[in-house]
Design a protein around this motif. Structure first.
Motif, PDB file in Angstrom:
ATOM      1  N   LEU A   1       0.947  -1.230  -0.063  1.00  0.00           N
ATOM      2  CA  LEU A   1      -0.069  -0.130  -0.024  1.00  0.00           C
ATOM      3  C   LEU A   1       0.950   1.243  -0.096  1.00  0.00           C
ATOM      4  N   GLY A   2       0.997   1.906  -1.082  1.00  0.00           N
ATOM      5  CA  GLY A   2       2.088   2.805  -1.625  1.00  0.00           C
ATOM      6  C   GLY A   2       1.874   4.393  -1.098  1.00  0.00           C
ATOM      7  N   GLY A   3       2.299   5.167  -1.921  1.00  0.00           N
ATOM      8  CA  GLY A   3       1.928   6.564  -2.034  1.00  0.00           C
ATOM      9  C   GLY A   3       3.105   7.508  -1.211  1.00  0.00           C
TER      10      GLY A   3
ATOM     11  N   TYR B   1       2.041  -2.912  -6.510  1.00  0.00           N
ATOM     12  CA  TYR B   1       2.134  -1.536  -5.609  1.00  0.00           C
ATOM     13  C   TYR B   1       0.762  -0.928  -5.746  1.00  0.00           C
ATOM     14  N   SER B   2       0.136  -0.280  -5.007  1.00  0.00           N
ATOM     15  CA  SER B   2      -1.086   0.104  -4.971  1.00  0.00           C
ATOM     16  C   SER B   2      -1.041   1.656  -4.618  1.00  0.00           C
ATOM     17  N   TYR B   3      -1.996   2.546  -5.561  1.00  0.00           N
ATOM     18  CA  TYR B   3      -2.137   3.823  -5.274  1.00  0.00           C
ATOM     19  C   TYR B   3      -3.462   4.067  -5.173  1.00  0.00           C
TER      20      TYR B   3
ATOM     21  N   GLY C   1      -5.082   6.595  -6.313  1.00  0.00           N
ATOM     22  CA  GLY C   1      -5.581   7.443  -7.361  1.00  0.00           C
ATOM     23  C   GLY C   1      -6.004   8.805  -6.938  1.00  0.00           C
ATOM     24  N   ARG C   2      -5.327   9.346  -5.793  1.00  0.00           N
ATOM     25  CA  ARG C   2      -5.392  10.812  -5.375  1.00  0.00           C
ATOM     26  C   ARG C   2      -5.079  11.906  -6.468  1.00  0.00           C
ATOM     27  N   VAL C   3      -3.971  11.263  -7.316  1.00  0.00           N
ATOM     28  CA  VAL C   3      -3.382  12.489  -8.253  1.00  0.00           C
ATOM     29  C   VAL C   3      -3.332  12.070  -9.638  1.00  0.00           C
TER      30      VAL C   3
ATOM     31  N   GLY D   1      -9.468   2.884  -4.928  1.00  0.00           N
ATOM     32  CA  GLY D   1      -9.876   2.167  -3.717  1.00  0.00           C
ATOM     33  C   GLY D   1     -10.167   0.684  -3.798  1.00  0.00           C
ATOM     34  N   PHE D   2     -10.109  -0.035  -2.744  1.00  0.00           N
ATOM     35  CA  PHE D   2     -10.487  -1.494  -2.875  1.00  0.00           C
ATOM     36  C   PHE D   2     -12.126  -1.453  -2.549  1.00  0.00           C
ATOM     37  N   GLY D   3     -12.650  -0.653  -1.923  1.00  0.00           N
ATOM     38  CA  GLY D   3     -13.925  -0.849  -1.485  1.00  0.00           C
ATOM     39  C   GLY D   3     -14.198  -1.112   0.003  1.00  0.00           C
ATOM     40  N   GLY D   4     -13.318  -0.331   0.819  1.00  0.00           N
ATOM     41  CA  GLY D   4     -13.499  -0.658   2.148  1.00  0.00           C
ATOM     42  C   GLY D   4     -12.598  -1.743   2.668  1.00  0.00           C
ATOM     43  N   ALA D   5     -12.728  -2.191   3.965  1.00  0.00           N
ATOM     44  CA  ALA D   5     -11.952  -3.359   4.607  1.00  0.00           C
ATOM     45  C   ALA D   5     -12.584  -4.597   3.840  1.00  0.00           C
TER      46      ALA D   5
ATOM     47  N   THR E   1       1.830   3.407   3.453  1.00  0.00           N
ATOM     48  CA  THR E   1       1.089   4.698   3.441  1.00  0.00           C
ATOM     49  C   THR E   1       1.600   5.751   4.127  1.00  0.00           C
ATOM     50  N   HIS E   2       1.059   7.149   3.929  1.00  0.00           N
ATOM     51  CA  HIS E   2       1.518   8.162   4.548  1.00  0.00           C
ATOM     52  C   HIS E   2       0.893   8.105   6.004  1.00  0.00           C
ATOM     53  N   PRO E   3       1.465   8.775   6.946  1.00  0.00           N
ATOM     54  CA  PRO E   3       1.005   8.819   8.499  1.00  0.00           C
ATOM     55  C   PRO E   3      -0.425   9.556   8.743  1.00  0.00           C
ATOM     56  N   PHE E   4      -0.901  10.031   7.721  1.00  0.00           N
ATOM     57  CA  PHE E   4      -2.117  10.763   7.567  1.00  0.00           C
ATOM     58  C   PHE E   4      -3.449   9.909   6.893  1.00  0.00           C
ATOM     59  N   ALA E   5      -2.715   8.692   6.257  1.00  0.00           N
ATOM     60  CA  ALA E   5      -3.835   7.834   5.607  1.00  0.00           C
ATOM     61  C   ALA E   5      -4.416   6.745   6.581  1.00  0.00           C
ATOM     62  N   ALA E   6      -5.015   7.244   7.576  1.00  0.00           N
ATOM     63  CA  ALA E   6      -5.377   6.498   8.813  1.00  0.00           C
ATOM     64  C   ALA E   6      -6.599   5.454   8.359  1.00  0.00           C
ATOM     65  N   GLN E   7      -7.360   6.050   7.326  1.00  0.00           N
ATOM     66  CA  GLN E   7      -8.432   5.089   7.074  1.00  0.00           C
ATOM     67  C   GLN E   7      -8.094   3.789   6.450  1.00  0.00           C
ATOM     68  N   MET E   8      -7.141   4.167   5.347  1.00  0.00           N
ATOM     69  CA  MET E   8      -6.451   2.954   4.760  1.00  0.00           C
ATOM     70  C   MET E   8      -5.720   1.947   5.739  1.00  0.00           C
ATOM     71  N   SER E   9      -5.022   2.528   6.546  1.00  0.00           N
ATOM     72  CA  SER E   9      -4.427   1.799   7.597  1.00  0.00           C
ATOM     73  C   SER E   9      -5.311   0.925   8.523  1.00  0.00           C
TER      74      SER E   9
ATOM     75  N   SER F   1       1.568  22.783   8.553  1.00  0.00           N
ATOM     76  CA  SER F   1       2.214  21.566   8.240  1.00  0.00           C
ATOM     77  C   SER F   1       1.812  20.186   8.759  1.00  0.00           C
ATOM     78  N   LYS F   2       1.374  19.184   8.183  1.00  0.00           N
ATOM     79  CA  LYS F   2       1.060  17.958   8.779  1.00  0.00           C
ATOM     80  C   LYS F   2       2.461  17.352   9.452  1.00  0.00           C
ATOM     81  N   ASN F   3       2.446  16.612  10.428  1.00  0.00           N
ATOM     82  CA  ASN F   3       3.636  15.955  10.954  1.00  0.00           C
ATOM     83  C   ASN F   3       3.698  14.717  10.338  1.00  0.00           C
TER      84      ASN F   3
HETATM   85  P1  NAP Z   1      -6.837   7.483   3.543  1.00  0.00           P
HETATM   86  O1  NAP Z   1      -7.894   8.808   4.016  1.00  0.00           O
HETATM   87  O2  NAP Z   1      -6.359   6.877   4.676  1.00  0.00           O
HETATM   88  O3  NAP Z   1      -7.879   6.463   2.647  1.00  0.00           O
HETATM   89  C1  NAP Z   1      -9.216   6.794   2.317  1.00  0.00           C
HETATM   90  C2  NAP Z   1      -9.536   5.679   1.179  1.00  0.00           C
HETATM   91  O4  NAP Z   1      -8.524   5.959   0.082  1.00  0.00           O
HETATM   92  C3  NAP Z   1      -9.194   4.485   1.694  1.00  0.00           C
HETATM   93  O5  NAP Z   1     -10.137   3.978   2.324  1.00  0.00           O
HETATM   94  C4  NAP Z   1      -8.977   3.453   0.334  1.00  0.00           C
HETATM   95  O6  NAP Z   1     -10.261   3.386  -0.362  1.00  0.00           O
HETATM   96  C5  NAP Z   1      -8.166   4.624  -0.395  1.00  0.00           C
HETATM   97  N1  NAP Z   1      -6.771   4.279  -0.405  1.00  0.00           N
HETATM   98  C6  NAP Z   1      -5.830   5.017   0.283  1.00  0.00           C
HETATM   99  N2  NAP Z   1      -4.607   4.748   0.081  1.00  0.00           N
HETATM  100  C7  NAP Z   1      -4.608   3.758  -0.749  1.00  0.00           C
HETATM  101  C8  NAP Z   1      -3.558   2.935  -1.584  1.00  0.00           C
HETATM  102  N3  NAP Z   1      -2.399   3.065  -1.388  1.00  0.00           N
HETATM  103  N4  NAP Z   1      -4.253   1.986  -2.505  1.00  0.00           N
HETATM  104  C9  NAP Z   1      -5.465   1.645  -2.697  1.00  0.00           C
HETATM  105  N5  NAP Z   1      -6.649   2.598  -2.017  1.00  0.00           N
HETATM  106  C10 NAP Z   1      -6.046   3.473  -1.086  1.00  0.00           C
HETATM  107  O7  NAP Z   1      -5.943   7.697   2.477  1.00  0.00           O
HETATM  108  P2  NAP Z   1      -5.318   9.304   1.951  1.00  0.00           P
HETATM  109  O8  NAP Z   1      -4.839  10.106   3.225  1.00  0.00           O
HETATM  110  O9  NAP Z   1      -6.518   9.998   1.101  1.00  0.00           O
HETATM  111  O10 NAP Z   1      -4.089   8.853   0.925  1.00  0.00           O
HETATM  112  C11 NAP Z   1      -4.129   8.245  -0.121  1.00  0.00           C
HETATM  113  C12 NAP Z   1      -2.970   8.158  -0.711  1.00  0.00           C
HETATM  114  O11 NAP Z   1      -2.211   9.169  -0.763  1.00  0.00           O
HETATM  115  C13 NAP Z   1      -2.112   6.858  -0.121  1.00  0.00           C
HETATM  116  O12 NAP Z   1      -1.589   6.261  -1.031  1.00  0.00           O
HETATM  117  C14 NAP Z   1      -1.256   7.807   0.633  1.00  0.00           C
HETATM  118  O13 NAP Z   1      -0.226   7.080   0.974  1.00  0.00           O
HETATM  119  C15 NAP Z   1      -0.758   8.711  -0.337  1.00  0.00           C
HETATM  120  N6  NAP Z   1      -0.323  10.228   0.533  1.00  0.00           N
HETATM  121  C16 NAP Z   1      -1.242  10.620   1.367  1.00  0.00           C
HETATM  122  C17 NAP Z   1      -0.772  12.131   2.275  1.00  0.00           C
HETATM  123  C18 NAP Z   1      -1.780  12.457   3.077  1.00  0.00           C
HETATM  124  O14 NAP Z   1      -1.417  13.858   3.485  1.00  0.00           O
HETATM  125  N7  NAP Z   1      -2.823  11.819   3.416  1.00  0.00           N
HETATM  126  C19 NAP Z   1       0.568  12.390   1.970  1.00  0.00           C
HETATM  127  C20 NAP Z   1       1.372  11.692   1.047  1.00  0.00           C
HETATM  128  C21 NAP Z   1       0.813  10.606   0.232  1.00  0.00           C
HETATM  129  P3  NAP Z   1     -11.164   1.936  -0.100  1.00  0.00           P
HETATM  130  O15 NAP Z   1     -11.889   2.188   1.079  1.00  0.00           O
HETATM  131  O16 NAP Z   1     -12.341   2.156  -0.951  1.00  0.00           O
HETATM  132  O17 NAP Z   1     -10.458   0.940  -0.229  1.00  0.00           O
END
Ligand code: NAP
Ligand code: 3Y8
Length: 243
Positions: free
Chosen positions: A7-9, A29-31, A33-35, A49-53, A72-80, A194-196
């Motif tokens: 689970l990358g990014g 490797y999984s993104y 699709g944010r950007v 996304g995968f569609g939740g847990a 994943t990023h420390p702020f990607a709490a939902q994914m974690s 800034s986010k930590n």
């Molecule tokens: P999030 O709020 O924790 O996740 C929201 C939803 O996005 C997840 O429930 C999942 O959808 C989907 N998701 C998140 N990361 C995914 C991954 N690597 N592969 C497939 N699905 C993913 O995540 P977020 O903060 O939006 O971050 C999204 C991505 O940006 C991650 O890859 C993260 O590493 C990267 N990133 C985030 C930050 C940040 O500040 N948040 C900074 C740098 C990079 P489903 O529930 O449908 O599975």
């Protein structure tokens, strides 16, 4: 059969992907699709996304995933959270590749807040020139404080902007201290938000802020679920070999 799902990014996920690819390990490797154009990886990749847990659990079963590394990023709490739930449900070994939070150093002028809503509340008061370096997804929250002039740094050009007075820089990191210092001097930045995040990719703005003697509003990380946490790629490779 061994098949790793990363689970990358993040910078760390990308370093792991390179190491795993060099070893010829079966991995995906999984993104999210944010950007628009996520960095290409040396591994087969999936975006979205995968569609939740439950969606992730289904993906693990359907694709014969034997191990998951949450890089994943420390702020990607939902994914974690979803990764912890899905791996528990499917009995799949899970480890997080994490980076330590930043600590304030000598000369830093930090004010720490627990989350984004607290950061928004902390911006009450007279107009300032603020470098809002938190990305795009939470800009709406800051519309509650429209009195400031914001400098925004985004990965993709925005379609809409919820802030009446802002200047946008479209740029993905990793960033440099000189670049961030010049950016803030040109903008006349008075405060950085800034986010930590930790790690190196977003650190430059904090080093630049220290050099310029500027205050920083530092947003602490969200809580994470219980899981194995590893700090380096070699530790991950060792974990993969023994779990
Ligand atoms: P999030 O709020 O924790 O996740 C929201 C939803 O996005 C997840 O429930 C999942 O959808 C989907 N998701 C998140 N990361 C995914 C991954 N690597 N592969 C497939 N699905 C993913 O995540 P977020 O903060 O939006 O971050 C999204 C991505 O940006 C991650 O890859 C993260 O590493 C990267 N990133 C985030 C930050 C940040 O500040 N948040 C900074 C740098 C990079 P489903 O529930 O449908 O599975
Ligand atoms: C899509 C995938 C590499 C990895 C690059 C790291 C470093 C640069 C610093 C500032 C802070 C911010 C933001 C940031 C950094 C790295 C790393 C990191 C911060 C990419 C990427 C994806 C994302 C998603 C994006 C978020 C946004 C956050 C910009 C790739 C480039 C602010 C986080 O427009 C959007 O929707 C952007 C969304 C989540 C946070 C937000 O709320 O807007 N990252 N960033 C991932 C996916 O689809 O799964 O193209 O590489 C990755 C990187 N972003 O080696 O090149 O590892 O932290 N990313 C924060 O930390 O505050 C910028 O400007 O100073």
């Amino acid at each position: 059969m061994f098949h790793l799902l990363i689970l990358g990014g993040t910078t760390e996920a990308n370093i792991l992907a390179k190491a795993v690819s060099d070893q010829g390990v079966a991995a995906t490797y999984s993104y999210a699709g944010r950007v628009d154009n996520p960095r290409p990886q040396p591994l087969p990749s999936r975006v979205g996304g995968f569609g939740g847990a439950e969606g992730l659990a289904r993906y693990i079963r359907d694709h014969g995933i034997s191990h998951v590394v949450d890089a994943t990023h420390p702020f990607a709490a939902q994914m974690s959270r979803n990764a912890a739930t899905a791996c528990a449900e499917t009995g799949t070994p899970l480890a997080a590749l994490t980076r330590p939070a930043w600590d304030a150093q000598e000369g830093d002028r930090w004010r720490r807040v627990p989350d984004i809503p607290a950061a928004v509340a902390a911006l009450s008061g007279a107009r300032k020139r603020i470098f809002l370096a938190v990305g795009r997804m939470h800009l709406e929250d800051f519309a509650a404080q429209p009195q400031h002039h914001y400098l925004l740094r985004l990965v993709d050009a925005p379609t809409t902007l919820p802030l009446p007075e802002c200047e946008v820089v479209v740029s993905r990191g990793p960033f440099t201290v000189d670049g961030d210092r010049a950016l803030m001097e040109r903008h006349g930045t008075q405060l950085i938000v800034s986010k930590n995040a930790g790690g190196t990719g977003a650190l430059a703005k904090l080093d630049a802020a220290r050099a310029l003697g500027l205050p920083v509003l530092m947003i602490d990380r969200p809580a994470m679920p219980e899981r194995v946490e590893l700090a380096t790629v070699p530790e991950v490779l060792d974990w993969l070999a023994h779990s």
